[in-house]
Design an enzyme around this catalytic site. Structure first.
Site, PDB file in Angstrom:
ATOM      1  N   HIS A  35       0.828  -1.201   0.000  1.00 53.61           N
ATOM      2  CA  HIS A  35       0.000   0.000   0.000  1.00 53.61           C
ATOM      3  C   HIS A  35       0.869   1.259   0.000  1.00 53.61           C
ATOM      4  O   HIS A  35       1.568   1.542   0.968  1.00 53.61           O
ATOM      5  CB  HIS A  35      -0.885  -0.029   1.248  1.00 53.61           C
ATOM      6  CG  HIS A  35      -1.839   1.099   1.368  1.00 53.61           C
ATOM      7  ND1 HIS A  35      -1.917   1.879   2.501  1.00 53.61           N
ATOM      8  CD2 HIS A  35      -2.776   1.577   0.513  1.00 53.61           C
ATOM      9  CE1 HIS A  35      -2.863   2.797   2.347  1.00 53.61           C
ATOM     10  NE2 HIS A  35      -3.394   2.634   1.148  1.00 53.61           N
ATOM     11  N   ARG A  36       0.856   1.981  -1.122  1.00 51.47           N
ATOM     12  CA  ARG A  36       1.730   3.151  -1.318  1.00 51.47           C
ATOM     13  C   ARG A  36       3.195   2.745  -1.168  1.00 51.47           C
ATOM     14  O   ARG A  36       4.039   3.525  -0.720  1.00 51.47           O
ATOM     15  CB  ARG A  36       1.384   4.287  -0.350  1.00 51.47           C
ATOM     16  CG  ARG A  36      -0.093   4.664  -0.339  1.00 51.47           C
ATOM     17  CD  ARG A  36      -0.406   5.746   0.693  1.00 51.47           C
ATOM     18  NE  ARG A  36      -1.824   5.694   1.059  1.00 51.47           N
ATOM     19  CZ  ARG A  36      -2.366   6.335   2.082  1.00 51.47           C
ATOM     20  NH1 ARG A  36      -1.603   7.095   2.858  1.00 51.47           N
ATOM     21  NH2 ARG A  36      -3.648   6.234   2.344  1.00 51.47           N
ATOM     22  N   GLU A  62       1.034  -0.582  -4.800  1.00 54.59           N
ATOM     23  CA  GLU A  62      -0.074   0.332  -5.069  1.00 54.59           C
ATOM     24  C   GLU A  62       0.425   1.761  -4.974  1.00 54.59           C
ATOM     25  O   GLU A  62       1.320   2.071  -4.175  1.00 54.59           O
ATOM     26  CB  GLU A  62      -1.194   0.078  -4.053  1.00 54.59           C
ATOM     27  CG  GLU A  62      -2.457   0.874  -4.275  1.00 54.59           C
ATOM     28  CD  GLU A  62      -2.574   2.110  -3.388  1.00 54.59           C
ATOM     29  OE1 GLU A  62      -3.576   2.831  -3.512  1.00 54.59           O
ATOM     30  OE2 GLU A  62      -1.646   2.359  -2.587  1.00 54.59           O
ATOM     31  N   ASP A  64      -0.881   6.226  -5.734  1.00 57.84           N
ATOM     32  CA  ASP A  64      -1.963   7.189  -5.925  1.00 57.84           C
ATOM     33  C   ASP A  64      -1.540   8.257  -6.920  1.00 57.84           C
ATOM     34  O   ASP A  64      -0.468   8.858  -6.767  1.00 57.84           O
ATOM     35  CB  ASP A  64      -2.303   7.867  -4.599  1.00 57.84           C
ATOM     36  CG  ASP A  64      -2.696   6.878  -3.518  1.00 57.84           C
ATOM     37  OD1 ASP A  64      -3.675   6.151  -3.732  1.00 57.84           O
ATOM     38  OD2 ASP A  64      -2.027   6.841  -2.468  1.00 57.84           O
ATOM     39  N   HIS A  77      -1.098  10.956  -2.169  1.00 59.43           N
ATOM     40  CA  HIS A  77      -2.385  10.488  -1.666  1.00 59.43           C
ATOM     41  C   HIS A  77      -3.323  11.640  -1.341  1.00 59.43           C
ATOM     42  O   HIS A  77      -4.486  11.647  -1.735  1.00 59.43           O
ATOM     43  CB  HIS A  77      -2.186   9.626  -0.415  1.00 59.43           C
ATOM     44  CG  HIS A  77      -3.475   9.193   0.200  1.00 59.43           C
ATOM     45  ND1 HIS A  77      -4.143   9.939   1.164  1.00 59.43           N
ATOM     46  CD2 HIS A  77      -4.256   8.101  -0.020  1.00 59.43           C
ATOM     47  CE1 HIS A  77      -5.259   9.328   1.498  1.00 59.43           C
ATOM     48  NE2 HIS A  77      -5.352   8.202   0.805  1.00 59.43           N
ATOM     49  N   GLU A 145      -4.054   3.672  -8.477  1.00 64.25           N
ATOM     50  CA  GLU A 145      -5.286   4.339  -8.066  1.00 64.25           C
ATOM     51  C   GLU A 145      -5.308   5.781  -8.562  1.00 64.25           C
ATOM     52  O   GLU A 145      -4.341   6.531  -8.356  1.00 64.25           O
ATOM     53  CB  GLU A 145      -5.437   4.324  -6.545  1.00 64.25           C
ATOM     54  CG  GLU A 145      -6.718   5.008  -6.095  1.00 64.25           C
ATOM     55  CD  GLU A 145      -6.958   4.967  -4.599  1.00 64.25           C
ATOM     56  OE1 GLU A 145      -7.831   5.720  -4.121  1.00 64.25           O
ATOM     57  OE2 GLU A 145      -6.279   4.179  -3.904  1.00 64.25           O
ATOM     58  N   LYS A 147      -6.881   9.251  -7.888  1.00 58.64           N
ATOM     59  CA  LYS A 147      -7.538   9.934  -6.789  1.00 58.64           C
ATOM     60  C   LYS A 147      -8.417  11.075  -7.298  1.00 58.64           C
ATOM     61  O   LYS A 147      -7.982  11.879  -8.128  1.00 58.64           O
ATOM     62  CB  LYS A 147      -6.501  10.505  -5.810  1.00 58.64           C
ATOM     63  CG  LYS A 147      -5.548   9.484  -5.217  1.00 58.64           C
ATOM     64  CD  LYS A 147      -6.250   8.481  -4.335  1.00 58.64           C
ATOM     65  CE  LYS A 147      -6.760   9.077  -3.060  1.00 58.64           C
ATOM     66  NZ  LYS A 147      -7.312   8.032  -2.142  1.00 58.64           N
ATOM     67  N   ASP A 265       0.306  -2.034   4.456  1.00 58.83           N
ATOM     68  CA  ASP A 265       1.466  -1.146   4.620  1.00 58.83           C
ATOM     69  C   ASP A 265       2.723  -1.949   4.940  1.00 58.83           C
ATOM     70  O   ASP A 265       3.829  -1.400   4.882  1.00 58.83           O
ATOM     71  CB  ASP A 265       1.229  -0.168   5.788  1.00 58.83           C
ATOM     72  CG  ASP A 265       0.038   0.744   5.573  1.00 58.83           C
ATOM     73  OD1 ASP A 265      -0.244   1.085   4.419  1.00 58.83           O
ATOM     74  OD2 ASP A 265      -0.610   1.106   6.583  1.00 58.83           O
TER      75      ASP A 265
END
Length: 270
Positions: A35-36, A62, A64, A77, A145, A147, A265
Site C-alpha cells: 500500500h503506497r 499500489e 496514488d 495520496h 489508483e 484519486k 502497509d
C-alpha cells in the site's frame, strides 16, 4: 512459491512469459499488495517505498495518482502537500498548499521524505512516468489508483497516454487501475478496455451484477469482508482485493474467507 505461482501482476524473469492468469491466487495465500509501497517502513508513494516493497516480498505495489497545476501526473495520496512534504517552509505564503496550485517544477523543490524520518531527505514526489520507468521489470505488478478524478478533467486521457508510452505495463498481468469513483472507472474502461478495472468500496450485493459488466475487481475495506460477500463477487467473475490490513490475525482471517489480494502497509508481514 508465493512470488511465482499465483501473482496477479508479477513480471517474471523472462518478461514475455508473464502468466495471463493474473487473478488465480491460491485460496489461502492472497496476492500481497504494498500500500503506497512499503509505507510502514519508508515514505509513502516514493520510489524508495516501492523498491523496499519488492525487497520485502510484495507481489504488487499500489500508488496514488493526482495532477499538478500544469497537468503533470504525480504520486500523492492527499489533495494537499502539507502532510508528506516540507511545502510549508518552502512556500510559506501559499496555504493550504493544494497540489493543484503547484507546477511540477515547484513540486520538484520539495522534500518528500524527511517527514517520515531521518535518512529520507533525498526523496522527492515522483511522476507517474518516472515510476513506471524505474519499476519496470522489478518483479512486481502495479495497482494504480486515480484519486478524485472529478477534480482533474481529462485525467483519464493523460493516464492512458502515459501508460501507452510505458507499454511494458500493458501486457496481461502487469497492471490494474482502480478508483473510488465507479462512474469514472467505467469511462476509463471504455478508453482502455484491456486494462483490468478495480472499484474501491463496498457495493451492495444488488449492484454487483451491473458493475461486473466492466469491473474486474471489487476492493472493499477489510472490516466489511465476509465469505458470503466474497463468494457473490467470485460467482460474477470478479475478484476481491481488500485494504488496509496490517495485522497477521486479520490477514489469516481474510485469507480463509477467500479474498484474492490483501493490500498492506507491511508487505513483509506474511
Amino acid at each position: 512459491m508465493r512470488r511465482l505461482g499465483f501473482i496477479i501482476v508479477t513480471a517474471l524473469t523472462t518478461l514475455t512469459t508473464l502468466t495471463p492468469a493474473v487473478y488465480a491466487a491460491a485460496a489461502d495465500n492472497p496476492t500481497n499488495v504494498a500500500h503506497r509501497g512499503a509505507s510502514a517502513d519508508a515514505p509513502e508513494n516514493t520510489l524508495a517505498a516501492f523498491k523496499l516493497a519488492g525487497r520485502q516480498g510484495a507481489d504488487m505495489f499500489e500508488l496514488d495518482v493526482r495532477e499538478t497545476k500544469d497537468h503533470q501526473l504525480v504520486l500523492l495520496h492527499d489533495p494537499t502537500l502539507s502532510r508528506t512534504t516540507n511545502v510549508e517552509s518552502v512556500f510559506p505564503d501559499r496555504a493550504p498548499w493544494p497540489l493543484s496550485a503547484f507546477t511540477l517544477e515547484e513540486i520538484r523543490r520539495l522534500d518528500a521524505g524527511s517527514w517520515f524520518g531521518p535518512g529520507h531527505s533525498a526523496e522527492r514526489i515522483p511522476t507517474l512516468g518516472e515510476t513506471l520507468h524505474t519499476m519496470k521489470g522489478r518483479g512486481m505488478g502495479l495497482l494504480l489508483e486515480i484519486k478524485d478524478p472529478d477534480q482533474y478533467p481529462g485525467i483519464e486521457r493523460r493516464v492512458a497516454a502515459e501508460l501507452r508510452k510505458n507499454s511494458w505495463w500493458l501486457q496481461p498481468g502487469r497492471l490494474v487501475v482502480q478508483s473510488f469513483d465507479w462512474r469514472f472507472m467505467r469511462t476509463f474502461h471504455h478508453r482502455m478496455p484491456r486494462i483490468p478495472v478495480g472499484l474501491l468500496g463496498t457495493p451492495a450485493v444488488s449492484q454487483l451484477r451491473t458493475l461486473s459488466a466492466y469491473a474486474t475487481q471489487i476492493n472493499p475495506p477489510y472490516q466489511y469482508v465476509t465469505r458470503a460477500y466474497v463468494n457473490r463477487i467470485h460467482r460474477l467473475g470478479m475478484k476481491v482485493f481488500t485494504w488496509t490490513v496490517n495485522d497477521r490475525n486479520d490477514w489469516r482471517r481474510l485469507a480463509s474467507q477467500g479474498v484474492d489480494g490483501i493490500i498492506t502497509d507491511r508487505p513483509g508481514m506474511p
